[in-house]
Design an enzyme around this catalytic site. Structure first.
Site, PDB file in Angstrom:
ATOM      1  N   ASP A 111      -2.348  -1.563  -4.071  1.00  0.00           N
ATOM      2  CA  ASP A 111      -2.564  -0.183  -4.749  1.00  0.00           C
ATOM      3  C   ASP A 111      -1.651   0.385  -5.856  1.00  0.00           C
ATOM      4  O   ASP A 111      -1.812   1.192  -6.211  1.00  0.00           O
ATOM      5  CB  ASP A 111      -3.126   0.762  -3.778  1.00  0.00           C
ATOM      6  CG  ASP A 111      -2.070   1.313  -2.840  1.00  0.00           C
ATOM      7  OD1 ASP A 111      -0.911   0.942  -3.112  1.00  0.00           O
ATOM      8  OD2 ASP A 111      -2.164   2.082  -2.156  1.00  0.00           O
ATOM      9  N   VAL A 143       1.004  -0.951   0.030  1.00  0.00           N
ATOM     10  CA  VAL A 143      -0.092   0.065  -0.007  1.00  0.00           C
ATOM     11  C   VAL A 143       0.882   1.279   0.054  1.00  0.00           C
ATOM     12  O   VAL A 143       1.787   1.407   0.857  1.00  0.00           O
ATOM     13  CB  VAL A 143      -0.685   0.053   1.222  1.00  0.00           C
ATOM     14  CG1 VAL A 143      -1.657   1.608   1.335  1.00  0.00           C
ATOM     15  CG2 VAL A 143      -1.842  -1.156   1.388  1.00  0.00           C
ATOM     16  N   HIS A 144       0.716   2.091  -0.780  1.00  0.00           N
ATOM     17  CA  HIS A 144       1.422   3.441  -0.932  1.00  0.00           C
ATOM     18  C   HIS A 144       0.582   4.613  -1.401  1.00  0.00           C
ATOM     19  O   HIS A 144       1.263   5.627  -1.321  1.00  0.00           O
ATOM     20  CB  HIS A 144       2.768   3.257  -1.504  1.00  0.00           C
ATOM     21  CG  HIS A 144       2.701   3.270  -3.031  1.00  0.00           C
ATOM     22  ND1 HIS A 144       2.340   2.127  -3.708  1.00  0.00           N
ATOM     23  CD2 HIS A 144       2.966   4.323  -3.989  1.00  0.00           C
ATOM     24  CE1 HIS A 144       2.365   2.490  -5.039  1.00  0.00           C
ATOM     25  NE2 HIS A 144       2.819   3.877  -5.190  1.00  0.00           N
ATOM     26  N   ARG A 145      -0.418   4.330  -2.014  1.00  0.00           N
ATOM     27  CA  ARG A 145      -1.135   5.554  -2.589  1.00  0.00           C
ATOM     28  C   ARG A 145      -1.444   6.597  -1.801  1.00  0.00           C
ATOM     29  O   ARG A 145      -2.063   6.231  -0.544  1.00  0.00           O
ATOM     30  CB  ARG A 145      -2.510   4.985  -3.321  1.00  0.00           C
ATOM     31  CG  ARG A 145      -2.040   4.304  -4.742  1.00  0.00           C
ATOM     32  CD  ARG A 145      -1.834   5.114  -5.827  1.00  0.00           C
ATOM     33  NE  ARG A 145      -1.235   3.971  -6.755  1.00  0.00           N
ATOM     34  CZ  ARG A 145      -0.101   4.383  -7.726  1.00  0.00           C
ATOM     35  NH1 ARG A 145       0.318   5.621  -7.587  1.00  0.00           N
ATOM     36  NH2 ARG A 145       0.276   3.401  -8.227  1.00  0.00           N
TER      37      ARG A 145
END
Ligand code: UD1
Ligand code: UDP
Length: 361
Positions: free
Chosen positions: A274, A199-201
């Site tokens: 994501d 997850v990094h968005r």
């Protein structure tokens, strides 16, 4: 031919590695790192593993707001482009580094070439802005798929568009042969018996409700979950008071190098992500994917049943993870693993021959 390549963030190192290898056989390349990613685990490890030449220049811009970060890159890159006077500036993907280089090049003499052109998700993510503006500034658009070229056509971009296939596929084929499976033992997981997550968005990591829903759904999965967390996500988990729970329920680890990541992705039962790059790498490796967004630019992965969009809704994610299976068939919309060679050939014919270059520009 003299090429100035601009990179700055993790996925760009992976893509530039394969094109750079091809380019440097016969041409001169200057590699500029904007410094957007600077942690060892987001930057140096890729240069070492992928044997990417050391950047000729690192602008060291670091992290900041979109506006300030992009502005600092633009200032540095404009000076470098002027000083180096390359024939072409080569940019990748959709980060702020991509956009800054596109603006710098398009106001100066060199041609601008965009790798991974034409990707559209229809979202309001900052990356979508970066993609659209870069494509409209570019003289050469290298589209990974026919769908991407069709997106460009819909926006009136037809000159200089080439469907080359995806350089990410070239990179993945290289890494699959060199995948570092020791990572499975290091994290205590075995083939097809664990979930991989990234997850990094901004939309997920910076929103406490969305982040909590994702952690809840992952924690509820009965299988071990390996979660190599981007520093943005680790910071936010701490800030939102969710870190302890995530660390207790998941195998929460620092980002891993590309060869270790490819081994994890190849071995996982399913990946929840994501990331743009991870969705398509999962598809290449026959690993079902649950995408933690409402839309994707890699539409072919969803249409073919290999990828399910679950947003940041805990129930949808739980069900998608539990139900994830590999469809019987898989199309091949992203080329044959030789996109980098094609890109270099097109650059040679378009940029080296002045009469063609004038037509392209
Ligand atoms: C950026 C790109 C995104 C890409 C991703 C790849 C933009 C707008 N976003 O997102 O498209 O998918 O890279 O990973 O260009 N940080 C560190 N160490 C680093 C770099 C960042 O700790 O080496 C932290 C900082 O707190 C920073 C935050 O991560 O504020 C976000 O970094 P940034 O480069 O702005 O965006 P990414 O989320 O990495
Ligand atoms: N990746 C990696 N280690 C990790 C997570 C991702 O090497 O811990 C690689 C992954 O294989 C892919 C790229 O990083 O090639 C994707 O980067 P990211 O998800 O940060 O960006 P995006 O593709 O969404 O722009």
């Amino acid at each position: 031919m003299k090429v100035l390549t601009v990179v700055g963030a993790r996925p760009q190192f992976v893509k530039a590695a394969v094109v750079s290898r091809e380019l440097r056989r016969d041409h001169e390349e200057t590699l500029v790192h904007t410094g957007q990613h600077y942690d060892e685990s987001l930057s140096d490890v890729f240069f070492e593993e992928l044997a990417i030449p050391r950047p000729d220049e690192n602008l060291g811009v670091g992290s900041d707001t979109h506006g300030r970060q992009t502005a600092r890159m633009l200032e540095g890159l404009a000076a470098t482009v002027e000083a180096e006077a390359p024939d072409v500036v080569l940019v990748y993907g959709d980060t702020n580094s991509t956009l800054a280089a596109a603006i710098a090049a398009s106001k100066l003499d060199p041609a601008l070439a965009h790798v991974e052109a034409g990707m559209r998700s229809g979202s309001d993510m900052p990356e979508e802005t970066n993609r659209v503006l870069t494509d409209h500034a570019a003289d050469l658009c290298f589209a990974p798929s026919r769908e991407a070229a069709s997106n460009l056509r819909d926006e009136g971009i037809t000159a200089g568009v080439h469907v080359t296939g995806d350089v990410g596929y070239d990179a993945l084929l290289w890494a699959r042969e060199r995948a570092d499976r020791s990572v499975l033992g290091d994290f205590g997981v075995t083939d097809r018996e664990f979930v991989l997550a990234t997850v990094h968005r901004e939309a997920n990591a910076d929103d406490p409700d969305r982040l909590a829903a994702i952690v809840d759904a992952l924690a509820d999965d009965p299988r071990p979950v390996v979660f190599p967390a981007h520093p943005r996500t680790t910071d936010r988990l701490r800030e939102f008071g969710q870190y302890e729970r995530a660390a207790r329920e998941l195998t929460l680890v620092d980002p891993v190098g590309y060869r270790r990541f490819v081994a994890l992705l190849d071995a996982a039962a399913v990946v929840a992500t994501d990331s743009g790059g991870v969705q398509k790498e999962a598809f290449f490796l026959d690993t079902p994917c649950v995408t933690l967004r409402e839309e994707t630019e890699w539409v072919e992965t969803v249409e073919s049943g290999w990828n399910v969009l679950a947003g940041a809704d805990a129930d949808r994610i739980r069900v998608a993870l539990a139900d994830a299976t590999a469809p019987d068939e898989k199309p091949q919309p992203y080329g044959d693993g030789h996109a980098a060679e094609r890109i270099v050939e097109i650059l040679e014919t378009s940029v080296e021959k002045p009469e063609v270059r004038d037509r392209v520009r």
